[in-house]
Design a protein around this motif. Structure first.
Motif, short mmCIF file in Angstrom:
data_model
loop_
_atom_site.label_atom_id
_atom_site.label_comp_id
_atom_site.label_asym_id
_atom_site.label_seq_id
_atom_site.Cartn_x
_atom_site.Cartn_y
_atom_site.Cartn_z
N GLU A 75 -10.36 -14.51 1.63
CA GLU A 75 -9.84 -15.84 1.29
C GLU A 75 -8.40 -16.02 1.75
N LYS A 76 -7.58 -14.95 1.62
CA LYS A 76 -6.19 -15.09 2.06
C LYS A 76 -5.61 -13.73 2.39
N HIS A 77 -4.47 -13.76 3.10
CA HIS A 77 -3.75 -12.55 3.46
C HIS A 77 -2.30 -12.73 3.03
N GLU A 78 -1.79 -11.74 2.26
CA GLU A 78 -0.44 -11.87 1.72
C GLU A 78 0.15 -10.49 1.49
N ASN A 79 1.38 -10.29 1.93
CA ASN A 79 2.09 -9.02 1.71
C ASN A 79 1.28 -7.82 2.19
N TYR A 80 0.68 -7.93 3.37
CA TYR A 80 -0.09 -6.86 3.99
C TYR A 80 -1.37 -6.50 3.22
N ASN A 81 -1.79 -7.36 2.33
CA ASN A 81 -3.03 -7.14 1.60
C ASN A 81 -4.02 -8.26 1.92
N LEU A 82 -5.30 -7.90 2.00
CA LEU A 82 -6.36 -8.89 2.09
C LEU A 82 -6.84 -9.20 0.68
N PHE A 83 -6.99 -10.49 0.39
CA PHE A 83 -7.49 -10.92 -0.91
C PHE A 83 -8.88 -11.50 -0.70
N PRO A 109 0.82 -1.21 0.00
CA PRO A 109 0.00 0.00 0.00
C PRO A 109 0.85 1.26 0.00
N GLY A 110 0.32 2.32 -0.60
CA GLY A 110 1.01 3.61 -0.57
C GLY A 110 2.22 3.63 -1.48
N ILE A 111 3.00 4.71 -1.34
CA ILE A 111 4.23 4.88 -2.11
C ILE A 111 5.40 4.61 -1.20
N GLY A 112 6.26 3.68 -1.58
CA GLY A 112 7.33 3.29 -0.67
C GLY A 112 8.65 3.05 -1.33
N VAL A 170 -7.77 -6.61 -2.19
CA VAL A 170 -7.63 -6.89 -3.62
C VAL A 170 -8.62 -7.98 -3.98
N ALA A 171 -9.41 -7.74 -5.03
CA ALA A 171 -10.43 -8.70 -5.45
C ALA A 171 -9.80 -9.81 -6.27
N LEU A 172 -10.01 -11.04 -5.85
CA LEU A 172 -9.53 -12.19 -6.62
C LEU A 172 -10.41 -12.45 -7.82
N ASP A 173 -11.63 -11.91 -7.81
CA ASP A 173 -12.54 -12.07 -8.94
C ASP A 173 -12.31 -11.04 -10.03
N GLY A 174 -11.40 -10.10 -9.79
CA GLY A 174 -11.10 -9.09 -10.79
C GLY A 174 -11.89 -7.81 -10.66
#
Length: 433
Positions: A416-424, A233-236, A401-405
């Motif tokens: 469904e899952k959590h990865e790299n500080y994002n919820l999917f 998230p954000g600019i890093g 982030v939407a896994l369905d697009g």
């Protein structure tokens, strides 16, 4: 009388002792501008090369032909191929004893002769250059064409290469000398009036940055940085890496006259299309494909001298090599994403860079915290997810982030899952309808 005049002659000298390419052209161009600004009378090139790219040799040739200063080339051993073309453009040629000049046919990276159109162009350059300086045009053409008959200098069917002695006798070179000091004596130049062009630290850095291996590493940094930035998230830090690598890749190529504005613009357009494909347009379609093509072509073409896709006089093999470098770097970036994508955000180095310990949930920060406890929980999409957006679970908003697009605002979702500080998340489909 000649000696008296020589005291007033100011000489600016530059050495070219590598392959004729962008570095050689940039060095000569800078040196000539310096010679003019210092009001030199003579521009002297000490040359020792087995050749190089015809287009950059032609740029140096044009500089010498249009020079307002007297020009001298000192062939200190070799002036083959592109070096012969540069030598013929000087007002005077001096050759070191034992040196050679000639053999200017255009060949590919394997030393094989290129098609006739390349040879014809090179013959024309050699002939026009010799004619402009009052030298024998048949000798100039014989450097390129083995069919030119000059029985006194070479057998029929063989390319012409002149020794220092032969070049003087043929009227191509003015004199044969044993050292630069003897050249000064022969030319009536006082050594104390000679200024030597110095290669600066900036020149060395630019020369290093355009090495193919370095360019490939920088491309990997650009692509990898953009990918990892999109995953957080954000600019890093990842975006900073991508921008720095982009600047280090394009700046030296632009200064060397390789990268043009339209090629840089092509890369920027490709990145924009990829961003639109990822964040705005659901699925992966024409925008994503065009984005990849634009980035690939923009990066590769920036490494090759061309006149808006005209590669007629580009050194053979360079275009293919540049595409292989870019493709190799892209595969390297994909491998890096696969190996490090799940781990880099949890590394100790990354934690130091993003100051994770300052973003605590008790003061309102949630995006940088581990959210394993949210797995399989349901919530509401508060913004459109395409695929990124905001969701609400138990009264708290999160990045997701939407896994369905594509998920509309107001739709019911589950994590469904959590990865790299994002919820999917996925949309819960109402099957009762």
């Amino acid at each position: 009388m000649l000696i008296q005049l020589s005291f007033a002659q100011q000489v600016y000298k530059v050495d070219i002792k590598d392959e004729i390419g962008p570095n050689a052209w940039r060095t000569v161009n800078l040196a000539y501008k310096k010679a003019v600004s210092t009001k030199a009378d003579i521009f002297l090139i000490e040359l020792n090369t087995f050749g190089g790219a015809v287009n950059f040799a032609d740029s140096i040739r044009s500089c010498l032909l249009s020079s307002s200063l007297k020009t001298i080339v000192y062939v200190n051993n070799n002036a083959a191929s592109a070096g012969a073309l540069i030598s013929l453009a000087a007002d005077e040629i001096y050759m070191h004893k034992g040196g050679s000049l000639g053999a200017a046919s255009v060949v590919n990276a394997n030393g094989e002769l290129m098609p006739e159109k390349y040879q014809s162009y090179m013959r024309g350059l050699m002939r026009a250059t010799a004619e402009a300086k009052g030298r024998d045009v048949h000798i100039a053409e014989a450097f390129v064409d083995p069919e030119i008959s000059i029985p006194a200098l070479k057998p029929d069917g063989k390319l012409l290469t002149l020794t220092a002695t032969e070049a003087v006798k043929a009227g191509i070179a003015k004199a044969e000398v044993r050292s630069i000091e003897e050249l000064y004596q022969q030319a009536g130049i006082k050594a104390t009036t000679v200024s030597q062009h110095k290669i600066t630290w900036m020149d060395r850095i630019i020369a290093f940055l355009i090495l193919p291996a370095v360019s490939g590493f920088l491309i990997l940094g650009i692509i990898g940085g953009i990918y990892f930035e999109m995953q957080s998230p954000g600019i890093g830090f990842a975006l900073v890496v991508a921008v720095i690598c982009g600047a280090l890749f394009f700046a030296p190529l632009y200064l060397q006259g390789l990268a043009e504005n339209w090629e840089i613009g092509l890369v920027i357009l490709g990145v924009i299309l990829l961003a639109l494909e990822i964040f705005v347009i659901p699925g992966f379609g024409i925008a994503g494909i065009l984005g990849i093509i634009f980035v690939l072509c923009g990066l590769a073409l920036s490494m090759v001298d061309n006149d808006f896709l005209d590669f007629t006089f580009t050194k053979p093999g360079v275009l293919m090599t540049s595409f292989l470098i870019v493709i190799g770097a892209m595969f390297g970036a994909v491998l890096l994403m696969f190996l490090m994508g799940k781990n880099i955000m949890n590394s100790s180095m990354f934690r130091r860079l993003v100051l994770e310990d300052e973003q605590r949930a008790d003061v309102g920060y949630t995006s940088s915290q581990q959210k394993v406890d949210l797995l399989q929980k349901t919530g509401i999409a508060r913004t459109v997810l395409r695929p990124s957006g905001k969701i609400e679970i138990d009264g708290v908003w999160y990045d997701a982030v939407a896994l369905d697009g594509f998920i509309d605002a107001g739709e019911t979702i589950f994590v469904e899952k959590h990865e790299n500080y994002n919820l999917f998340v996925r949309k819960i489909v109402d099957k009762t309808v």
